[in-house]
Motif scaffolding. Structure first.
Motif, PDB file in Angstrom:
ATOM      1  N   ARG A 257       0.516  -1.202  -0.228  1.00  0.00           N
ATOM      2  CA  ARG A 257      -0.018   0.032   0.097  1.00  0.00           C
ATOM      3  C   ARG A 257       0.814   0.911   0.118  1.00  0.00           C
ATOM      4  NH1 ARG A 257      -5.218   0.197   3.888  1.00  0.00           N
ATOM      5  NH2 ARG A 257      -5.168   1.620   2.599  1.00  0.00           N
ATOM      6  N   ALA A 258       1.912   1.061  -0.079  1.00  0.00           N
ATOM      7  CA  ALA A 258       2.936   1.987  -0.938  1.00  0.00           C
ATOM      8  C   ALA A 258       2.827   2.783  -1.557  1.00  0.00           C
ATOM      9  CB  ALA A 258       4.230   1.674  -0.043  1.00  0.00           C
ATOM     10  N   ILE A 259       2.200   2.060  -2.806  1.00  0.00           N
ATOM     11  CA  ILE A 259       2.078   2.947  -3.710  1.00  0.00           C
ATOM     12  C   ILE A 259       0.577   3.921  -3.914  1.00  0.00           C
ATOM     13  CG2 ILE A 259      -0.118   1.429  -4.095  1.00  0.00           C
ATOM     14  CD1 ILE A 259       2.804   1.625  -6.589  1.00  0.00           C
ATOM     15  N   GLU A 260      -0.510   4.291  -2.541  1.00  0.00           N
ATOM     16  CA  GLU A 260      -0.892   5.059  -2.497  1.00  0.00           C
ATOM     17  C   GLU A 260      -0.226   6.196  -1.946  1.00  0.00           C
ATOM     18  OE1 GLU A 260      -3.967   3.347   0.592  1.00  0.00           O
ATOM     19  OE2 GLU A 260      -4.213   1.597  -0.134  1.00  0.00           O
ATOM     20  N   ASP A 261       0.871   6.646  -2.090  1.00  0.00           N
ATOM     21  CA  ASP A 261       1.626   7.203  -1.912  1.00  0.00           C
ATOM     22  C   ASP A 261       2.919   7.578  -1.997  1.00  0.00           C
ATOM     23  OD1 ASP A 261       3.783   9.363  -0.821  1.00  0.00           O
ATOM     24  OD2 ASP A 261       3.201   9.080   1.352  1.00  0.00           O
ATOM     25  N   LEU A 262       3.045   8.576  -3.503  1.00  0.00           N
ATOM     26  CA  LEU A 262       3.933   7.917  -4.732  1.00  0.00           C
ATOM     27  C   LEU A 262       5.169   8.395  -3.761  1.00  0.00           C
ATOM     28  CD1 LEU A 262       2.649   8.403  -8.264  1.00  0.00           C
ATOM     29  CD2 LEU A 262       2.676   6.258  -7.094  1.00  0.00           C
ATOM     30  N   ALA A 263       5.665   9.374  -3.371  1.00  0.00           N
ATOM     31  CA  ALA A 263       6.840   9.938  -2.744  1.00  0.00           C
ATOM     32  C   ALA A 263       7.380   8.877  -1.591  1.00  0.00           C
ATOM     33  CB  ALA A 263       6.611  11.071  -1.625  1.00  0.00           C
ATOM     34  N   LEU A 264       6.586   8.296  -1.123  1.00  0.00           N
ATOM     35  CA  LEU A 264       7.029   7.229  -0.617  1.00  0.00           C
ATOM     36  C   LEU A 264       7.736   5.501  -1.355  1.00  0.00           C
ATOM     37  CD1 LEU A 264       7.648   5.374   2.192  1.00  0.00           C
ATOM     38  CD2 LEU A 264       5.286   4.977   1.826  1.00  0.00           C
ATOM     39  N   VAL A 265       6.809   5.708  -2.105  1.00  0.00           N
ATOM     40  CA  VAL A 265       7.466   4.286  -3.184  1.00  0.00           C
ATOM     41  C   VAL A 265       8.928   5.182  -3.542  1.00  0.00           C
ATOM     42  CG1 VAL A 265       7.139   3.221  -6.153  1.00  0.00           C
ATOM     43  CG2 VAL A 265       4.947   3.593  -4.346  1.00  0.00           C
ATOM     44  N   ASP A 266       9.656   6.389  -4.389  1.00  0.00           N
ATOM     45  CA  ASP A 266      10.745   6.782  -4.650  1.00  0.00           C
ATOM     46  C   ASP A 266      11.102   7.037  -3.665  1.00  0.00           C
ATOM     47  OD1 ASP A 266       9.360   7.272  -7.116  1.00  0.00           O
ATOM     48  OD2 ASP A 266       9.042   9.349  -6.369  1.00  0.00           O
ATOM     49  N   ARG A 267      10.757   7.115  -2.248  1.00  0.00           N
ATOM     50  CA  ARG A 267      11.623   6.986  -1.300  1.00  0.00           C
ATOM     51  C   ARG A 267      12.164   5.814  -1.053  1.00  0.00           C
ATOM     52  NH1 ARG A 267      10.884   8.169   4.929  1.00  0.00           N
ATOM     53  NH2 ARG A 267      13.378   7.756   5.894  1.00  0.00           N
TER      54      ARG A 267
END
Length: 327
Positions: free
Chosen positions: A217-227
């Protein structure tokens, strides 16, 4: 995909127990757990909270180190059939001696002996990742971490947290993770399944883990995905589990491909395979069908798993060799 050598990082030992194994053990011990099975003899549950209840009921028949040794043998056999050459199994001192270090040592010795015997007969290399149970609370997590630290070695190589993500916050368990880190254990945490992307961010920041169990569910926050991609945090993704529990409706709607395309290090595991009517070969077949992933892509995911494994360098080299290459 059975012939493709595989590595699995997210496998609960009790959750991998074949239903027939648990049912047979219950009969031997005269324990009535008929409620956990359906008419076909498979595990039966309605939703995630009910799944946890059924899981703990099934686990209740495993009462001695010898029971766990038999379980390791059974699970290793199942893994070998799927072409798994390396697997990390989640183990909880809460289920093995009630968090008592002395009792836990006996369980670890029995499981390690069974694991080595299975490996000697051509089975997978097995390692144990101690997990505290989130919904049991931080105090019991401290005891689990102490058990892990006291038995770290060739077999026990990691520490993590499992259970109900909606109970407590990652920072509540920071003490146990600090202890495990100081002992030299690899660190992982279940997050980003039911808790949403914030649970992934908190696990990374507050527990300082290198791997996340699920994490989808990190996919719901693309900034988190990039991190996650930039920091090299590895996700132990279990698509079949997510779909069986209703997190996503279909394989082609699962975010593993999006995460992979954005550079996140993803791996594939089964979580609790008989509960979710899957195997690692099934997971690969369905990913290939849903996203067009060929054996080259899947072999790459296995190499990511080997590089992220909580094992020493010589073991990693052996695993990579059995997977068919070093990169």
């Amino acid at each position: 995909m059975k012939s493709l050598p595989k590595a699995e990082l997210h496998l609960h030992l009790e959750g991998a127990a074949p239903p027939a194994f648990i049912a047979g053990l219950a009969r031997q011990k005269k324990i009535d757990i008929a409620r956990v099975f359906d008419e076909r003899g498979d595990y039966a549950f309605d939703d995630f909270p009910h799944f946890l209840e059924v899981y703990e009921a099934a686990t209740s028949v495993l009462k001695t180190p010898e029971d766990y040794a038999r379980l390791v043998t059974a699970v290793a056999g199942e893994l070998a059939e799927q072409g798994v050459v390396y697997a990390e199994t989640f183990l909880s001192p809460d289920f093995c001696g009630g968090g008592d270090v002395s009792a836990w040592r006996d369980y670890v010795a029995a499981m390690q002996e069974a694991a080595l015997a299975a490996e000697a007969q051509g089975g997978p290399i097995l390692r144990g990742v101690v997990t505290c149970i989130r919904h049991f609370g931080p105090d019991r997590a401290r005891r689990a971490a102490l058990c892990a630290a006291e038995t770290m070695g060739d077999f026990i190589t990691g520490y993590g947290i499992a259970g109900n993500e909606m109970m407590g916050r990652p920072k509540d368990f920071a003490w146990s993770f600090d202890l495990a880190r100081e002992a030299g254990l690899g660190l992982t945490a279940h997050a980003g399944e039911w808790g949403g992307p914030v649970s992934v961010r908190e696990a990374v920041e507050d527990l300082r883990v290198t791997r996340i169990g699920h994490g989808v569910r990190a996919i719901e926050d693309l900034a988190l995905v990039d991190r996650l991609a930039e920091d090299g945090i590895v996700l132990e993704v279990c698509p079949g589990s997510n779909i069986a529990l209703g997190l996503y409706p279909r394989w082609d709607r699962h975010p593993i491909c999006q995460l992979w395309e954005r550079g996140v290090k993803v791996t594939v595991s089964t979580d609790d395979p008989p509960f979710f009517h899957t195997t690692l070969s099934d997971e690969y077949d369905r990913l290939a069908q849903a996203f067009g992933w060929d054996e080259e892509v899947l072999a790459g995911l296995n190499r990511v798993a080997a590089e992220a494994a909580f094992c020493d360098a010589p073991t990693r080299e052996r695993v990579l060799a059995r997977l068919g290459g070093t990169g």
